[in-house]
Design a protein around this motif. Structure first.
Motif, PDB file in Angstrom:
ATOM      1  N   ILE A 193     -87.759  43.909  33.766  1.00  0.00           N
ATOM      2  CA  ILE A 193     -87.515  45.304  33.400  1.00  0.00           C
ATOM      3  C   ILE A 193     -88.391  45.705  32.224  1.00  0.00           C
ATOM      4  N   LEU A 194     -88.464  44.851  31.223  1.00  0.00           N
ATOM      5  CA  LEU A 194     -89.303  45.154  30.055  1.00  0.00           C
ATOM      6  C   LEU A 194     -90.781  45.219  30.425  1.00  0.00           C
ATOM      7  N   GLU A 195     -91.194  44.385  31.367  1.00  0.00           N
ATOM      8  CA  GLU A 195     -92.578  44.415  31.835  1.00  0.00           C
ATOM      9  C   GLU A 195     -92.876  45.727  32.567  1.00  0.00           C
ATOM     10  N   ILE A 196     -91.940  46.186  33.368  1.00  0.00           N
ATOM     11  CA  ILE A 196     -92.113  47.460  34.076  1.00  0.00           C
ATOM     12  C   ILE A 196     -92.149  48.622  33.094  1.00  0.00           C
ATOM     13  N   LEU A 197     -91.268  48.603  32.100  1.00  0.00           N
ATOM     14  CA  LEU A 197     -91.271  49.665  31.095  1.00  0.00           C
ATOM     15  C   LEU A 197     -92.536  49.622  30.234  1.00  0.00           C
ATOM     16  N   ASN A 198     -93.056  48.434  29.997  1.00  0.00           N
ATOM     17  CA  ASN A 198     -94.320  48.302  29.274  1.00  0.00           C
ATOM     18  C   ASN A 198     -95.475  48.856  30.110  1.00  0.00           C
ATOM     19  N   TYR A 199     -95.429  48.640  31.419  1.00  0.00           N
ATOM     20  CA  TYR A 199     -96.426  49.203  32.329  1.00  0.00           C
ATOM     21  C   TYR A 199     -96.435  50.723  32.204  1.00  0.00           C
ATOM     22  N   GLN A 200     -95.243  51.306  32.116  1.00  0.00           N
ATOM     23  CA  GLN A 200     -95.135  52.760  31.979  1.00  0.00           C
ATOM     24  C   GLN A 200     -95.798  53.231  30.690  1.00  0.00           C
ATOM     25  N   LYS A 201     -95.569  52.496  29.634  1.00  0.00           N
ATOM     26  CA  LYS A 201     -96.134  52.861  28.334  1.00  0.00           C
ATOM     27  C   LYS A 201     -97.660  52.757  28.347  1.00  0.00           C
ATOM     28  N   ILE A 202     -98.181  51.692  28.908  1.00  0.00           N
ATOM     29  CA  ILE A 202     -99.633  51.457  28.938  1.00  0.00           C
ATOM     30  C   ILE A 202    -100.337  52.488  29.811  1.00  0.00           C
ATOM     31  N   HIS A 203     -99.778  52.755  30.984  1.00  0.00           N
ATOM     32  CA  HIS A 203    -100.423  53.648  31.945  1.00  0.00           C
ATOM     33  C   HIS A 203     -99.996  55.104  31.811  1.00  0.00           C
TER      34      HIS A 203
ATOM     35  N   CYS B  63     -97.213  56.751  32.435  1.00  0.00           N
ATOM     36  CA  CYS B  63     -96.551  57.296  33.626  1.00  0.00           C
ATOM     37  C   CYS B  63     -95.238  57.961  33.212  1.00  0.00           C
ATOM     38  N   ASN B  64     -94.829  58.961  33.957  1.00  0.00           N
ATOM     39  CA  ASN B  64     -93.472  59.471  33.761  1.00  0.00           C
ATOM     40  C   ASN B  64     -92.535  58.660  34.652  1.00  0.00           C
ATOM     41  N   ASN B  65     -91.241  58.944  34.552  1.00  0.00           N
ATOM     42  CA  ASN B  65     -90.262  58.153  35.309  1.00  0.00           C
ATOM     43  C   ASN B  65     -90.475  58.249  36.814  1.00  0.00           C
ATOM     44  N   SER B  66     -90.845  59.422  37.297  1.00  0.00           N
ATOM     45  CA  SER B  66     -91.061  59.597  38.738  1.00  0.00           C
ATOM     46  C   SER B  66     -92.236  58.769  39.228  1.00  0.00           C
TER      47      SER B  66
ATOM     48  N   SER C  68     -85.516  53.775  41.976  1.00  0.00           N
ATOM     49  CA  SER C  68     -85.154  55.174  41.773  1.00  0.00           C
ATOM     50  C   SER C  68     -85.461  55.626  40.340  1.00  0.00           C
ATOM     51  N   ARG C  69     -85.622  56.930  40.187  1.00  0.00           N
ATOM     52  CA  ARG C  69     -85.865  57.508  38.860  1.00  0.00           C
ATOM     53  C   ARG C  69     -84.657  57.263  37.961  1.00  0.00           C
ATOM     54  N   ASN C  70     -83.481  57.319  38.552  1.00  0.00           N
ATOM     55  CA  ASN C  70     -82.261  57.088  37.778  1.00  0.00           C
ATOM     56  C   ASN C  70     -82.200  55.660  37.245  1.00  0.00           C
ATOM     57  N   THR C  71     -82.694  54.722  38.013  1.00  0.00           N
ATOM     58  CA  THR C  71     -82.730  53.334  37.563  1.00  0.00           C
ATOM     59  C   THR C  71     -83.658  53.196  36.369  1.00  0.00           C
ATOM     60  N   ILE C  72     -84.821  53.837  36.431  1.00  0.00           N
ATOM     61  CA  ILE C  72     -85.766  53.800  35.314  1.00  0.00           C
ATOM     62  C   ILE C  72     -85.117  54.393  34.065  1.00  0.00           C
ATOM     63  N   ALA C  73     -84.459  55.534  34.208  1.00  0.00           N
ATOM     64  CA  ALA C  73     -83.795  56.171  33.071  1.00  0.00           C
ATOM     65  C   ALA C  73     -82.699  55.267  32.491  1.00  0.00           C
ATOM     66  N   LYS C  74     -81.950  54.619  33.362  1.00  0.00           N
ATOM     67  CA  LYS C  74     -80.885  53.710  32.929  1.00  0.00           C
ATOM     68  C   LYS C  74     -81.472  52.532  32.155  1.00  0.00           C
ATOM     69  N   TRP C  75     -82.579  51.964  32.656  1.00  0.00           N
ATOM     70  CA  TRP C  75     -83.235  50.858  31.969  1.00  0.00           C
ATOM     71  C   TRP C  75     -83.726  51.279  30.593  1.00  0.00           C
ATOM     72  N   LYS C  76     -84.284  52.485  30.507  1.00  0.00           N
ATOM     73  CA  LYS C  76     -84.773  52.965  29.211  1.00  0.00           C
ATOM     74  C   LYS C  76     -83.629  53.111  28.212  1.00  0.00           C
ATOM     75  N   LYS C  77     -82.487  53.603  28.674  1.00  0.00           N
ATOM     76  CA  LYS C  77     -81.324  53.728  27.792  1.00  0.00           C
ATOM     77  C   LYS C  77     -80.816  52.353  27.347  1.00  0.00           C
ATOM     78  N   MET C  78     -80.818  51.405  28.265  1.00  0.00           N
ATOM     79  CA  MET C  78     -80.293  50.086  27.971  1.00  0.00           C
ATOM     80  C   MET C  78     -81.202  49.275  27.042  1.00  0.00           C
ATOM     81  N   PHE C  79     -82.516  49.347  27.269  1.00  0.00           N
ATOM     82  CA  PHE C  79     -83.420  48.427  26.580  1.00  0.00           C
ATOM     83  C   PHE C  79     -84.306  49.066  25.517  1.00  0.00           C
ATOM     84  N   LEU C  80     -84.487  50.361  25.529  1.00  0.00           N
ATOM     85  CA  LEU C  80     -85.408  50.968  24.579  1.00  0.00           C
ATOM     86  C   LEU C  80     -84.731  51.823  23.510  1.00  0.00           C
ATOM     87  N   VAL C  81     -83.490  52.156  23.696  1.00  0.00           N
ATOM     88  CA  VAL C  81     -82.811  53.024  22.716  1.00  0.00           C
ATOM     89  C   VAL C  81     -82.006  52.210  21.747  1.00  0.00           C
TER      90      VAL C  81
END
Length: 103
Positions: free
Chosen positions: A66-76, A78-81, A90-103
């Motif tokens: 999950i952290l690797e995927i979120l790091n990919y988003q940061k590097i590239h 990308c928005n959640n979609s 799903s976009r909701n899964t990405i948002a949930k991961w961001k709340k869980m691991f980045l906030v």
């Protein structure tokens, strides 16, 4: 918890059915440790991008993936979609991961 030996699994698949794709997969298979994104990439190279659509119910990710995927988003940048489309979640899964691991 033991993990499947993905190197052996994908090597066997390449040797048995897809010998022409071996040269594309060797750089990934030669890594000492395969990450979740490496496994997804191997699957895309061997089977194409739309092959896994029927197995979405059983897909799971560990914290490092999950952290690797979120790091990919940061590097590239990308928005959640875009990220959801890239990794087929799903976009909701990405948002949930961001709340869980980045906030």
């Amino acid at each position: 918890m033991k993990h499947p030996d993905y190197k052996r699994i994908y090597s066997d698949i390449l040797n048995a059915k897809h010998k022409e794709k071996t040269s594309y997969c060797l750089p990934i298979l030669n890594k000492k440790i395969l990450s979740s994104t490496d496994i997804i990439r191997l699957n895309e190279i061997i089977f194409g991008t739309k092959e896994n659509l029927r197995n979405q119910k059983h897909k799971s990710y560990n914290k490092s993936a999950i952290l690797e995927i979120l790091n990919y988003q940061k590097i590239h940048k990308c928005n959640n979609s875009q990220l959801a489309k890239q990794f087929n979640v799903s976009r909701n899964t990405i948002a949930k991961w961001k709340k869980m691991f980045l906030v």
